[in-house]
Scaffold this motif. Sequence first.
Motif, PDB file in Angstrom:
ATOM      1  N   ARG A 202       2.668  -5.846   6.637  1.00 31.66           N
ATOM      2  CA  ARG A 202       2.098  -4.968   7.130  1.00 31.66           C
ATOM      3  C   ARG A 202       0.800  -4.413   6.403  1.00 31.66           C
ATOM      4  O   ARG A 202      -0.438  -4.944   6.717  1.00 31.66           O
ATOM      5  CB  ARG A 202       2.464  -3.596   7.950  1.00 31.66           C
TER       6      ARG A 202
ATOM      7  N   ASP B 195       3.381   3.186  -3.715  1.00 26.18           N
ATOM      8  CA  ASP B 195       4.722   2.724  -3.955  1.00 26.18           C
ATOM      9  C   ASP B 195       5.654   2.691  -2.685  1.00 26.18           C
ATOM     10  O   ASP B 195       6.048   1.490  -2.481  1.00 26.18           O
ATOM     11  CB  ASP B 195       5.463   3.400  -4.983  1.00 26.18           C
ATOM     12  N   HIS B 196       5.398   3.753  -1.906  1.00 29.11           N
ATOM     13  CA  HIS B 196       6.353   3.626  -0.772  1.00 29.11           C
ATOM     14  C   HIS B 196       5.653   2.656   0.200  1.00 29.11           C
ATOM     15  O   HIS B 196       6.459   1.978   0.783  1.00 29.11           O
ATOM     16  CB  HIS B 196       6.030   5.119  -0.011  1.00 29.11           C
ATOM     17  N   VAL B 197       4.580   2.529   0.595  1.00 28.33           N
ATOM     18  CA  VAL B 197       4.124   1.674   1.765  1.00 28.33           C
ATOM     19  C   VAL B 197       4.116   0.259   1.292  1.00 28.33           C
ATOM     20  O   VAL B 197       4.433  -0.758   2.027  1.00 28.33           O
ATOM     21  CB  VAL B 197       2.478   2.143   1.920  1.00 28.33           C
TER      22      VAL B 197
ATOM     23  N   HIS C 100       2.981  13.565   3.580  1.00 23.79           N
ATOM     24  CA  HIS C 100       4.023  13.647   2.644  1.00 23.79           C
ATOM     25  C   HIS C 100       3.759  14.528   1.487  1.00 23.79           C
ATOM     26  O   HIS C 100       4.499  15.019   0.709  1.00 23.79           O
ATOM     27  CB  HIS C 100       4.950  12.451   2.480  1.00 23.79           C
TER      28      HIS C 100
ATOM     29  N   ALA D 279       6.720  -0.747  -0.667  1.00 21.89           N
ATOM     30  CA  ALA D 279       8.269  -1.077  -0.610  1.00 21.89           C
ATOM     31  C   ALA D 279       8.606  -1.086   0.591  1.00 21.89           C
ATOM     32  O   ALA D 279       9.486  -1.926   0.809  1.00 21.89           O
ATOM     33  CB  ALA D 279       8.777   0.168  -1.512  1.00 21.89           C
ATOM     34  N   THR D 280       8.107  -0.279   1.580  1.00 19.59           N
ATOM     35  CA  THR D 280       8.863  -0.355   3.096  1.00 19.59           C
ATOM     36  C   THR D 280       7.852  -1.274   4.029  1.00 19.59           C
ATOM     37  O   THR D 280       8.684  -1.754   4.915  1.00 19.59           O
ATOM     38  CB  THR D 280       8.547   1.043   3.473  1.00 19.59           C
ATOM     39  N   ALA D 281       6.811  -1.728   3.782  1.00 19.07           N
ATOM     40  CA  ALA D 281       6.022  -2.254   4.742  1.00 19.07           C
ATOM     41  C   ALA D 281       5.176  -3.207   4.196  1.00 19.07           C
ATOM     42  O   ALA D 281       3.746  -3.260   4.407  1.00 19.07           O
ATOM     43  CB  ALA D 281       5.435  -1.257   5.724  1.00 19.07           C
TER      44      ALA D 281
ATOM     45  N   ARG E  27       0.298   8.004   4.170  1.00 19.00           N
ATOM     46  CA  ARG E  27       1.165   8.477   3.669  1.00 19.00           C
ATOM     47  C   ARG E  27       1.271   9.734   2.931  1.00 19.00           C
ATOM     48  O   ARG E  27       1.903  10.817   2.715  1.00 19.00           O
ATOM     49  CB  ARG E  27       1.990   7.253   2.773  1.00 19.00           C
TER      50      ARG E  27
END
Length: 395
Positions: free
Chosen positions: A66, A57-59, A287, A61-63, A283
């Motif tokens: 890429r 979800d993080h990658v 984390h 949402a943020t990049a 990630r």
Amino acid sequence: MTSPAAAPVPVARHTAAHASSVREILELTARPEVISFAGGLPAPELFDVAGLRAAYDHVLATAPHRVLQYSTTEGDPALRVAVAERLGSRGLPTPADDLLVTSGSQQALTLVSTALLAPGDTVLVENPTYLAALQCFAFAGARVVPVPSDEDGVDPVALARLVASERPRLLYLVPNFQNPTGRTLSVERRRAVAEVAAHHGLWIVEDDPYGELRFDGAPLPWIASLDAAADRTVLLGSLSKTMSPGMRLGWLRAPAELRRACTTVKQTTDLHSSTVDQAAAARYLTHADLDAHLTRVRAAYRERRDALLDGLPHALPHGSTWNRPDGGMFVWVRLPDGHDATALLPRAAAHDVAYVPGAPFFADRPDPATLRLSFTGHPAEAIREGLTRLAGVFG
């Protein structure tokens, strides 16, 4: 009207590597009524689904642009840094640039074989050894020679003799909780192997997918960490047993010249491993708490190993022998003389239980009385029921 000409047949190397039994094993394990000790699969109920979902979800949402794009052959820089730091914390200082990310450690072995082996080259292996490695070397056209092995791994005296007589290109080892036997190469033998390789001049391929699944005892040094072997050892690793096999991520750590050759080979096969999976893995490693997750996994696997070992005396014929691995996923069994584990497998299937016969794991002169049992795929209660069914096979 003339008949069309037949299409060319596949080249000989395709038929040299015998078809894997993995497909048949997975088909068998897909039957819900079967309790399978066959496939070496991580327990899916132990996957850190929430942690991995958060990483994806993080990658995304943020990049997103890429991680959904092509990337470099060498691998995601953040993932290589995370893996390098983990190796360093476990006693093997590693610059991130010394790593090549691969689509599982099986691809890493294929890249090394392609880069190092020409048809007719000799490869030394443990006896028995990992089945897919035998297939990989056969596909490369190599001549595979087994090294006499016992509960402590390969015999260094026999290894030195074979290196002198066979002049091999490389030695392939799974030092920690080996597949199929669960054996661990002793620290004394690791040093002896390194000295043999240094003295005679050959490569060592150190395959370590199970090293972080230790239940008992202290970790042993990688062969790659020993001075005598540092310039001639390729260390293969995987995230399949620690995070998720479905992510298909592994890596190799190799001296610069060989690593560059493997990178070139990888460019011709898949260009690069999955960008989004690499980003999510990086990630997660930076984390999430992988060590806490592995503590839970090891505790569960230890309980399952113990349930299997406790029940084997009642499930197997009198005179059978087996080992007690300090970690990993497998127990190696030898039935009494006269038993054929392959011939008995259909009977096991009829009892809704499965195992892997040991014969395919031998490079030469297979022992038909051997078999491999994996203890990771079922909780202790199911293991006990599976052993009851197994007793009916041999009863």
